[in-house]
Write a protein that holds these residues in place. Structure first.
Motif, PDB file in Angstrom:
ATOM      1  N   LEU A  45     -48.141 -83.280  32.051  1.00 16.25           N
ATOM      2  CA  LEU A  45     -46.718 -83.247  31.743  1.00 16.25           C
ATOM      3  C   LEU A  45     -46.301 -81.874  31.230  1.00 16.25           C
ATOM      4  CD1 LEU A  45     -46.354 -86.677  29.890  1.00 16.25           C
ATOM      5  CD2 LEU A  45     -46.106 -86.196  32.335  1.00 16.25           C
ATOM      6  N   GLU A  46     -45.053 -81.520  31.510  1.00 12.19           N
ATOM      7  CA  GLU A  46     -44.479 -80.265  31.050  1.00 12.19           C
ATOM      8  C   GLU A  46     -43.165 -80.540  30.340  1.00 12.19           C
ATOM      9  OE1 GLU A  46     -44.041 -77.770  34.426  1.00 12.19           O
ATOM     10  OE2 GLU A  46     -46.200 -77.635  34.849  1.00 12.19           O
ATOM     11  N   LEU A  47     -42.862 -79.726  29.336  1.00 13.86           N
ATOM     12  CA  LEU A  47     -41.583 -79.846  28.651  1.00 13.86           C
ATOM     13  C   LEU A  47     -40.462 -79.608  29.661  1.00 13.86           C
ATOM     14  CD1 LEU A  47     -41.005 -80.417  25.655  1.00 13.86           C
ATOM     15  CD2 LEU A  47     -40.596 -77.979  25.341  1.00 13.86           C
ATOM     16  N   GLY A  48     -39.522 -80.527  29.714  1.00 17.51           N
ATOM     17  CA  GLY A  48     -38.461 -80.464  30.717  1.00 17.51           C
ATOM     18  C   GLY A  48     -38.617 -81.511  31.795  1.00 17.51           C
ATOM     19  N   ASP A  49     -39.817 -82.106  31.921  1.00 16.72           N
ATOM     20  CA  ASP A  49     -40.014 -83.199  32.873  1.00 16.72           C
ATOM     21  C   ASP A  49     -39.204 -84.418  32.442  1.00 16.72           C
ATOM     22  OD1 ASP A  49     -41.761 -81.976  34.630  1.00 16.72           O
ATOM     23  OD2 ASP A  49     -43.568 -82.662  33.586  1.00 16.72           O
ATOM     24  N   SER A  50     -38.528 -85.046  33.389  1.00 15.16           N
ATOM     25  CA  SER A  50     -37.944 -86.364  33.135  1.00 15.16           C
ATOM     26  C   SER A  50     -39.004 -87.402  33.468  1.00 15.16           C
ATOM     27  CB  SER A  50     -36.691 -86.573  33.986  1.00 15.16           C
ATOM     28  OG  SER A  50     -36.935 -86.247  35.341  1.00 15.16           O
ATOM     29  N   ILE A  51     -39.244 -88.318  32.536  1.00 12.51           N
ATOM     30  CA  ILE A  51     -40.388 -89.236  32.617  1.00 12.51           C
ATOM     31  C   ILE A  51     -39.884 -90.669  32.520  1.00 12.51           C
ATOM     32  CG2 ILE A  51     -42.561 -89.910  31.512  1.00 12.51           C
ATOM     33  CD1 ILE A  51     -42.488 -86.974  30.275  1.00 12.51           C
ATOM     34  N   LEU A  52     -40.287 -91.504  33.467  1.00 14.66           N
ATOM     35  CA  LEU A  52     -39.811 -92.886  33.525  1.00 14.66           C
ATOM     36  C   LEU A  52     -40.971 -93.865  33.596  1.00 14.66           C
ATOM     37  CD1 LEU A  52     -37.462 -95.007  34.020  1.00 14.66           C
ATOM     38  CD2 LEU A  52     -37.878 -94.637  36.462  1.00 14.66           C
ATOM     39  N   GLN A  85     -34.399 -78.372  22.527  1.00 10.64           N
ATOM     40  CA  GLN A  85     -35.561 -78.882  23.259  1.00 10.64           C
ATOM     41  C   GLN A  85     -35.921 -80.291  22.800  1.00 10.64           C
ATOM     42  OE1 GLN A  85     -38.524 -75.816  22.511  1.00 10.64           O
ATOM     43  NE2 GLN A  85     -38.130 -74.833  24.490  1.00 10.64           N
ATOM     44  N   ARG A  86     -35.779 -80.536  21.492  1.00  9.34           N
ATOM     45  CA  ARG A  86     -36.104 -81.858  20.962  1.00  9.34           C
ATOM     46  C   ARG A  86     -35.158 -82.911  21.518  1.00  9.34           C
ATOM     47  NH1 ARG A  86     -36.271 -80.487  16.342  1.00  9.34           N
ATOM     48  NH2 ARG A  86     -38.516 -80.383  16.021  1.00  9.34           N
ATOM     49  N   ARG A  87     -33.859 -82.599  21.538  1.00 12.75           N
ATOM     50  CA  ARG A  87     -32.878 -83.549  22.076  1.00 12.75           C
ATOM     51  C   ARG A  87     -33.134 -83.809  23.557  1.00 12.75           C
ATOM     52  NH1 ARG A  87     -29.323 -80.601  18.735  1.00 12.75           N
ATOM     53  NH2 ARG A  87     -28.649 -79.315  20.516  1.00 12.75           N
ATOM     54  N   ARG A  88     -33.480 -82.754  24.273  1.00 14.25           N
ATOM     55  CA  ARG A  88     -33.726 -82.920  25.702  1.00 14.25           C
ATOM     56  C   ARG A  88     -34.983 -83.763  25.939  1.00 14.25           C
ATOM     57  NH1 ARG A  88     -34.722 -78.136  30.249  1.00 14.25           N
ATOM     58  NH2 ARG A  88     -34.598 -79.523  32.060  1.00 14.25           N
ATOM     59  N   LEU A  89     -36.004 -83.534  25.133  1.00 15.30           N
ATOM     60  CA  LEU A  89     -37.230 -84.326  25.268  1.00 15.30           C
ATOM     61  C   LEU A  89     -36.939 -85.797  25.014  1.00 15.30           C
ATOM     62  CD1 LEU A  89     -40.246 -84.774  25.596  1.00 15.30           C
ATOM     63  CD2 LEU A  89     -40.560 -84.037  23.210  1.00 15.30           C
ATOM     64  N   HIS A  90     -36.178 -86.095  23.956  1.00 15.22           N
ATOM     65  CA  HIS A  90     -35.823 -87.485  23.658  1.00 15.22           C
ATOM     66  C   HIS A  90     -35.081 -88.121  24.837  1.00 15.22           C
ATOM     67  CE1 HIS A  90     -36.076 -87.221  18.971  1.00 15.22           C
ATOM     68  NE2 HIS A  90     -37.140 -86.751  19.571  1.00 15.22           N
ATOM     69  N   ALA A  91     -34.178 -87.356  25.453  1.00 18.68           N
ATOM     70  CA  ALA A  91     -33.399 -87.881  26.574  1.00 18.68           C
ATOM     71  C   ALA A  91     -34.257 -88.055  27.830  1.00 18.68           C
ATOM     72  CB  ALA A  91     -32.226 -86.952  26.881  1.00 18.68           C
TER      73      ALA A  91
END
Length: 505
Positions: free
Chosen positions: A198-205, A231-237
């Motif tokens: 996984l990489e930061l910025g990946d959308s994960i489902l 980055q934290r908000r984006r990761l949570h989303a």
């Protein structure tokens, strides 16, 4: 409020796992006295929604007020916030019970958020299905008093509570196994997440997110890379789930909240219908999942799929949906049973979906799991498929995880361990899968051979003989049951195909 928060943190400093475990035991002992509680399938959800409200008060509401004393608007207003009704020791008996049943739960179920980030959406989704099963208002008061002794203020407290809560989830899984729900052991979660790179910025489902195991593991894998609040908000989303059943949805939301995601992006719905309605902007980079298998979907769900791919077998429907859900270049790790790998033949829906899989994606690795990984829920042998939406499959590598020496399978008391995946991790070859070698546990099969076989992916380890004289009676019976189950599944698909073609005439 800041002073109150500081005092609470000081009060709970140094709370040990032993202390928390003792409080949880007291809570369960209290619920056992109540006539409305019938086993852990009642007690654990009851405790979970109370813990959720307490955690929400301290993790979301109090922290929000501390960060923005003048501008923060509480999601739960008085008199429904925890600090108003739950901390009054004299608020008890029928008065408390009536308030919870007739006012609190309906209020929470009716909350409406202003946008996707509004935590009121999570609260309303959870509490639409919550029922207070305790019949004694006095015992309910005792339970609330115990929960009030558990705090979620400091990082240490949260980590400690998360550890204890995972033990509750494990017991919940053990109880739910009787209902036909299979939960993924943590070592399998961890391995699948780790080998998805996984990489930061990946959308994960996870479209079958259950109690949130894959989502929590993905979050834990990535949160150390976060450097900014954006980055934290984006990761949570980007950590997303879909769960159909209300109880796992509640437990999963609580699990994510405890691990630091204040407004979990988990949708309570039928993922098969949700994903059919997704558009291009909803596609994701990574899917991590262990979908239900062996079950049957209702006809309205089946009819949402194209002709030629309609089946009531949930595992096939999930795999088909995931192929559409991935972005170009996206990747997936999914658990599937041996029977799904075996399905062959021109009229087999399973074979058609595997054909689509190998045409659209690079099915680069199949990890064959040993017997009993999902014990005690099922003894059905299972596999992890890793694929990327980067073009057709050229070859498929197989790796068989062996049982520990002297073992014939795993059990509830002796489950698979993280260490048993390490040889496979060492063999993997990193993100680019370089330097893989054939060996006793690893073999490779050209895509042309798989196509010629009718898309049979249930390919045994060629380095291991199948000498019947060395197999136990239990193993022979298990193999016979497996074969008969696969034949029955193929016959069901054939019958469904014949019925569909008859209806079209």
């Amino acid at each position: 409020m800041a002073a109150t928060k500081k005092k609470a943190a000081a009060t709970t400093a140094g709370t040990s796992r032993t202390r928390l475990a003792s409080l949880i035991k007291s809570a369960r002992d209290t619920m056992r006295k109540d006539a409305g509680m019938n086993g852990d399938l009642d007690r654990l959800p009851q405790l979970s929604w109370l813990l959720f409200l307490k955690a929400f008060e301290e993790r979301v509401e109090q922290e929000g007020e501390a960060l923005d004393p003048d501008g923060y608007r509480r999601a739960i207003e008085e008199p429904y916030n925890w600090g108003k009704w739950a901390t009054d020791p004299d608020f008890s008996g029928n008065e408390l019970k009536s308030f919870v049943n007739e006012k609190l739960i309906p209020y929470l179920a009716g909350l409406v958020g202003e946008d996707a980030e509004d935590p009121r959406n999570v609260l309303s989704t959870i509490f639409k299905d919550v029922v207070n099963r305790m019949q004694s208002g006095t015992l309910l008061r005792e339970l609330v008093d115990i929960v009030n002794q558990i705090h979620f203020v400091s990082t240490d407290d949260i980590h400690t509570m998360a550890f204890v809560y995972e033990s509750i989830l494990k017991e919940m899984r053990d109880a739910a196994g009787d209902s036909g729900e299979f939960y993924t052991p943590r070592p399998v979660n961890r391995f699948m997440v780790q080998q998805s790179f996984l990489e930061l910025g990946d959308s994960i489902l996870d479209p079958a997110s259950g109690t949130g195991g894959f989502l929590v593991q993905a979050y834990e894998e990535l949160k150390g890379q976060v450097k900014t609040s954006t980055q934290r908000r984006r990761l949570h989303a980007n950590i997303r789930g879909i769960e159909k059943k209300p109880l796992p949805y509640l437990l999963g939301s609580m699990n994510l909240l405890l691990h630091g995601i204040d407004a979990p992006h988990v949708q309570r719905d039928n993922a098969l219908l949700v994903m059919r309605n997704y558009n291009a902007s909803d596609k994701v980079n990574v899917v991590l999942t262990n979908p239900p298998f062996g079950g049957e979907e209702e006809s309205t769900v089946v009819k949402a799929f194209p002709d030629g791919f309609r089946t009531q077998e949930t595992a096939w429907l999930f795999l088909y949906s995931i192929l559409d859900q991935l972005k170009l270049g996206g990747r997936c790790a999914i658990v599937l049973p041996n029977g799904s790998l075996f399905a062959t033949g021109e009229n087999s829906i399973g074979a058609k979906i595997k054909k689509k899989l190998m045409k659209d994606c690079n099915l680069h690795t199949i990890v064959r799991l040993p017997q009993g990984v999902f014990a005690p829920y099922t003894q059905i042998p299972s596999n992890i498929l890793f694929f990327e939406k980067t073009g057709p499959t050229q070859e498929v590598w197989f790796y068989e995880i062996p049982l520990p020496e002297g073992r014939r399978g795993y059990t509830k008391t002796k489950p698979i361990r993280v260490e048993e995946f390490q040889p496979c991790v060492d063999w993997w070859g990193g993100k680019e899968r370089k330097g893989r070698q054939l060996g006793e546990q690893a073999w490779v099969v050209p895509a042309s051979d798989i196509i010629a076989s009718g898309y049979n992916l249930d390919i045994a380890n060629p380095h291991v003989g199948d000498d019947l004289t060395h197999r136990t009676p239990e193993e022979l019976v298990d193999e016979l049951v497996k074969t008969e189950t696969e034949i029955l599944g193929l016959l069901k698909e054939l019958r469904a195909g014949l019925e569909a073609s008859t209806g079209a005439e």
